[in-house]
Design a protein around this motif. Structure first.
Motif, PDB file in Angstrom:
ATOM      1  N   PRO A   8      24.171 -52.342 -73.039  1.00  0.00           N
ATOM      2  CA  PRO A   8      25.254 -53.092 -72.376  1.00  0.00           C
ATOM      3  C   PRO A   8      26.378 -53.515 -73.322  1.00  0.00           C
ATOM      4  O   PRO A   8      27.457 -53.881 -72.871  1.00  0.00           O
ATOM      5  N   TYR A   9      26.127 -53.450 -74.613  1.00  0.00           N
ATOM      6  CA  TYR A   9      27.119 -53.912 -75.599  1.00  0.00           C
ATOM      7  C   TYR A   9      27.582 -52.743 -76.469  1.00  0.00           C
ATOM      8  O   TYR A   9      27.913 -52.921 -77.641  1.00  0.00           O
ATOM      9  N   ILE A  10      27.631 -51.561 -75.864  1.00  0.00           N
ATOM     10  CA  ILE A  10      27.923 -50.364 -76.628  1.00  0.00           C
ATOM     11  C   ILE A  10      29.328 -50.401 -77.231  1.00  0.00           C
ATOM     12  O   ILE A  10      29.562 -49.905 -78.346  1.00  0.00           O
ATOM     13  N   PHE A  11      30.309 -51.008 -76.513  1.00  0.00           N
ATOM     14  CA  PHE A  11      31.670 -51.083 -77.066  1.00  0.00           C
ATOM     15  C   PHE A  11      31.693 -51.967 -78.310  1.00  0.00           C
ATOM     16  O   PHE A  11      32.295 -51.596 -79.331  1.00  0.00           O
ATOM     17  N   ALA A  12      31.031 -53.122 -78.238  1.00  0.00           N
ATOM     18  CA  ALA A  12      30.993 -54.019 -79.387  1.00  0.00           C
ATOM     19  C   ALA A  12      30.290 -53.361 -80.566  1.00  0.00           C
ATOM     20  O   ALA A  12      30.745 -53.452 -81.715  1.00  0.00           O
ATOM     21  N   VAL A  13      29.183 -52.666 -80.291  1.00  0.00           N
ATOM     22  CA  VAL A  13      28.462 -51.976 -81.367  1.00  0.00           C
ATOM     23  C   VAL A  13      29.328 -50.877 -81.972  1.00  0.00           C
ATOM     24  O   VAL A  13      29.361 -50.694 -83.200  1.00  0.00           O
ATOM     25  N   ALA A  14      30.065 -50.141 -81.115  1.00  0.00           N
ATOM     26  CA  ALA A  14      30.946 -49.079 -81.618  1.00  0.00           C
ATOM     27  C   ALA A  14      32.051 -49.653 -82.509  1.00  0.00           C
ATOM     28  O   ALA A  14      32.386 -49.065 -83.553  1.00  0.00           O
ATOM     29  N   MET A  15      32.613 -50.797 -82.129  1.00  0.00           N
ATOM     30  CA  MET A  15      33.644 -51.441 -82.952  1.00  0.00           C
ATOM     31  C   MET A  15      33.064 -51.867 -84.295  1.00  0.00           C
ATOM     32  O   MET A  15      33.716 -51.739 -85.343  1.00  0.00           O
ATOM     33  N   VAL A  16      31.842 -52.373 -84.275  1.00  0.00           N
ATOM     34  CA  VAL A  16      31.190 -52.751 -85.538  1.00  0.00           C
ATOM     35  C   VAL A  16      31.041 -51.523 -86.438  1.00  0.00           C
ATOM     36  O   VAL A  16      31.350 -51.577 -87.643  1.00  0.00           O
ATOM     37  N   LEU A  17      30.597 -50.406 -85.872  1.00  0.00           N
ATOM     38  CA  LEU A  17      30.386 -49.198 -86.668  1.00  0.00           C
ATOM     39  C   LEU A  17      31.713 -48.645 -87.196  1.00  0.00           C
ATOM     40  O   LEU A  17      31.790 -48.175 -88.340  1.00  0.00           O
ATOM     41  N   LEU A  18      32.773 -48.704 -86.388  1.00  0.00           N
ATOM     42  CA  LEU A  18      34.083 -48.224 -86.843  1.00  0.00           C
ATOM     43  C   LEU A  18      34.614 -49.056 -88.003  1.00  0.00           C
ATOM     44  O   LEU A  18      35.145 -48.515 -88.987  1.00  0.00           O
ATOM     45  N   GLN A  71      34.707 -57.120 -87.514  1.00  0.00           N
ATOM     46  CA  GLN A  71      33.293 -56.734 -87.460  1.00  0.00           C
ATOM     47  C   GLN A  71      32.406 -57.916 -87.091  1.00  0.00           C
ATOM     48  O   GLN A  71      31.493 -57.799 -86.271  1.00  0.00           O
ATOM     49  N   ARG A  72      32.695 -59.079 -87.680  1.00  0.00           N
ATOM     50  CA  ARG A  72      31.898 -60.266 -87.390  1.00  0.00           C
ATOM     51  C   ARG A  72      32.039 -60.693 -85.928  1.00  0.00           C
ATOM     52  O   ARG A  72      31.058 -61.099 -85.284  1.00  0.00           O
ATOM     53  N   HIS A  73      33.263 -60.581 -85.390  1.00  0.00           N
ATOM     54  CA  HIS A  73      33.514 -60.969 -84.001  1.00  0.00           C
ATOM     55  C   HIS A  73      32.676 -60.125 -83.040  1.00  0.00           C
ATOM     56  O   HIS A  73      31.951 -60.661 -82.205  1.00  0.00           O
ATOM     57  N   TYR A  74      32.780 -58.812 -83.181  1.00  0.00           N
ATOM     58  CA  TYR A  74      32.057 -57.935 -82.256  1.00  0.00           C
ATOM     59  C   TYR A  74      30.556 -57.944 -82.537  1.00  0.00           C
ATOM     60  O   TYR A  74      29.742 -57.792 -81.621  1.00  0.00           O
ATOM     61  N   GLY A  75      30.181 -58.135 -83.804  1.00  0.00           N
ATOM     62  CA  GLY A  75      28.769 -58.243 -84.124  1.00  0.00           C
ATOM     63  C   GLY A  75      28.132 -59.462 -83.483  1.00  0.00           C
ATOM     64  O   GLY A  75      27.001 -59.409 -82.986  1.00  0.00           O
ATOM     65  N   ALA A  76      28.886 -60.569 -83.481  1.00  0.00           N
ATOM     66  CA  ALA A  76      28.378 -61.797 -82.860  1.00  0.00           C
ATOM     67  C   ALA A  76      28.274 -61.637 -81.343  1.00  0.00           C
ATOM     68  O   ALA A  76      27.310 -62.100 -80.730  1.00  0.00           O
ATOM     69  N   ARG A  77      29.269 -60.987 -80.736  1.00  0.00           N
ATOM     70  CA  ARG A  77      29.222 -60.769 -79.277  1.00  0.00           C
ATOM     71  C   ARG A  77      27.984 -59.959 -78.896  1.00  0.00           C
ATOM     72  O   ARG A  77      27.270 -60.281 -77.937  1.00  0.00           O
ATOM     73  N   ALA A  78      27.730 -58.891 -79.647  1.00  0.00           N
ATOM     74  CA  ALA A  78      26.562 -58.063 -79.352  1.00  0.00           C
ATOM     75  C   ALA A  78      25.261 -58.814 -79.641  1.00  0.00           C
ATOM     76  O   ALA A  78      24.341 -58.825 -78.823  1.00  0.00           O
TER      77      ALA A  78
END
Length: 304
Positions: A8-18, A71-78
């Motif tokens: 469900p958090y694939i976009f946030a995980v993808a942003m972290v990886l990018l 990265q921290r923002h999207y990592g925290a959301r996920a």
């Protein structure tokens, strides 16, 4: 099973990886700047190029810092979303359990699962997996640049790889056992706290005058938690000391052989400075990837 919680958090995980990939690639720039500074700018006295290099040394950490914020923002959301989902699913599951389950299961153990195991499972997704990607990208990109600079020194750098890899499997097994024991002991401690420090529990302890007995029982359980924590710290320190020694051997070999190449005129001083800077980016990810096996195994205990 692990990835189903991340879906469900694939976009946030993808942003972290990018952002991880971008940060890793930016980290390749400073050693090249040092090489250019020593080999080109200082001998030629080129002030214009010196100014550009100085701007580059400032711009790289600035961009890296901004990417870290993203990265921290999207990592925290996920991460927080996964914790919420795990706890909600677990609570819903427990509500469907029979009364027999609750009479046979200590409440402190259930609380420990909510507080400790859920976070441990979440770390497998938002901690361990991004670490793997970070270190693989850093390792591959660093090796590519090192080979382009000086292939002989690169081969010498990777000779020490077995010293990183051999201890990892045994340490992973030890940590898995320690982690499982520690979680059981923490559950025991949580259970005693919930039993004796609730209103009913405190009333029973005071009514029957069991203050000293319960204190002794708690100290025994807490001592076990303390001892397993000390054991975990000792094993971890010995493991990282071994990783550090392996890196030191590789660094010494590079300075010894690279220094001889500089003395003979086969390589510039700036090249060995850049190479030494890349060594940190090489051995750091190797150590981290070696430790990933340990981290992932301990995270799986939470899922179990």
């Amino acid at each position: 099973r692990i990835f189903t919680y991340a879906r469900p958090y694939i976009f946030a995980v993808a942003m972290v990886l990018l952002t991880i990939v971008a940060t890793s690639l930016l980290g390749l720039i400073p050693p090249l700047i040092y090489q250019s500074l020593i080999d080109v700018v200082l001998p030629s006295g080129d002030m214009m190029r010196l100014n550009l290099l100085a701007i580059g040394l400032f711009a790289v950490p600035l961009l890296t810092g901004l990417l870290g914020v993203v990265q921290r923002h999207y990592g925290a959301r996920a991460g927080e979303g996964i914790i919420y989902d795990l706890r909600s699913e677990m609570y819903q599951h427990l509500q469907r359990m029979s009364m027999r389950f609750f009479t046979n299961t200590r409440s402190g153990e259930i609380i420990s699962r909510f507080n400790s195991d859920v976070v441990g499972a979440q770390n497998a997704i938002t901690g361990t997996i991004p670490d793997i990607v970070t270190n693989v990208v850093t390792l591959v990109s660093t090796l590519a640049v090192m080979i382009a600079i000086e292939w002989r020194l690169t081969i010498l750098s990777v000779i020490v790889l077995p010293l990183f890899l051999l201890p990892a499997r045994r340490v992973a097994r030890i940590f898995r056992s320690i982690r499982r024991t520690a979680m059981d002991l923490n559950a025991d401690m949580s259970n005693q706290i919930s039993e004796t420090l609730s209103v009913n529990g405190a009333l029973l302890v005071k009514t029957f005058g069991r203050d000293a007995a319960e204190l002794g029982r708690f100290q025994s359980v807490a001592a076990n938690v303390r001892d397993i924590g000390i054991r975990r710290a000792q094993v971890g320190q010995l493991f990282f000391m071994g990783m550090g020694l392996a890196g030191a051997i590789g660094t010494a070999l590079i300075y010894w052989y690279g220094g001889s190449l500089v003395i003979s005129g086969a390589m510039s001083a700036g090249t060995i400075v850049a190479f030494a800077a890349y060594l940190t980016r090489l051995y750091g990810p190797i150590s981290a990837l070696t430790n990933v096996q340990v981290d992932f195994v301990t995270s799986l205990v939470s899922f179990e």
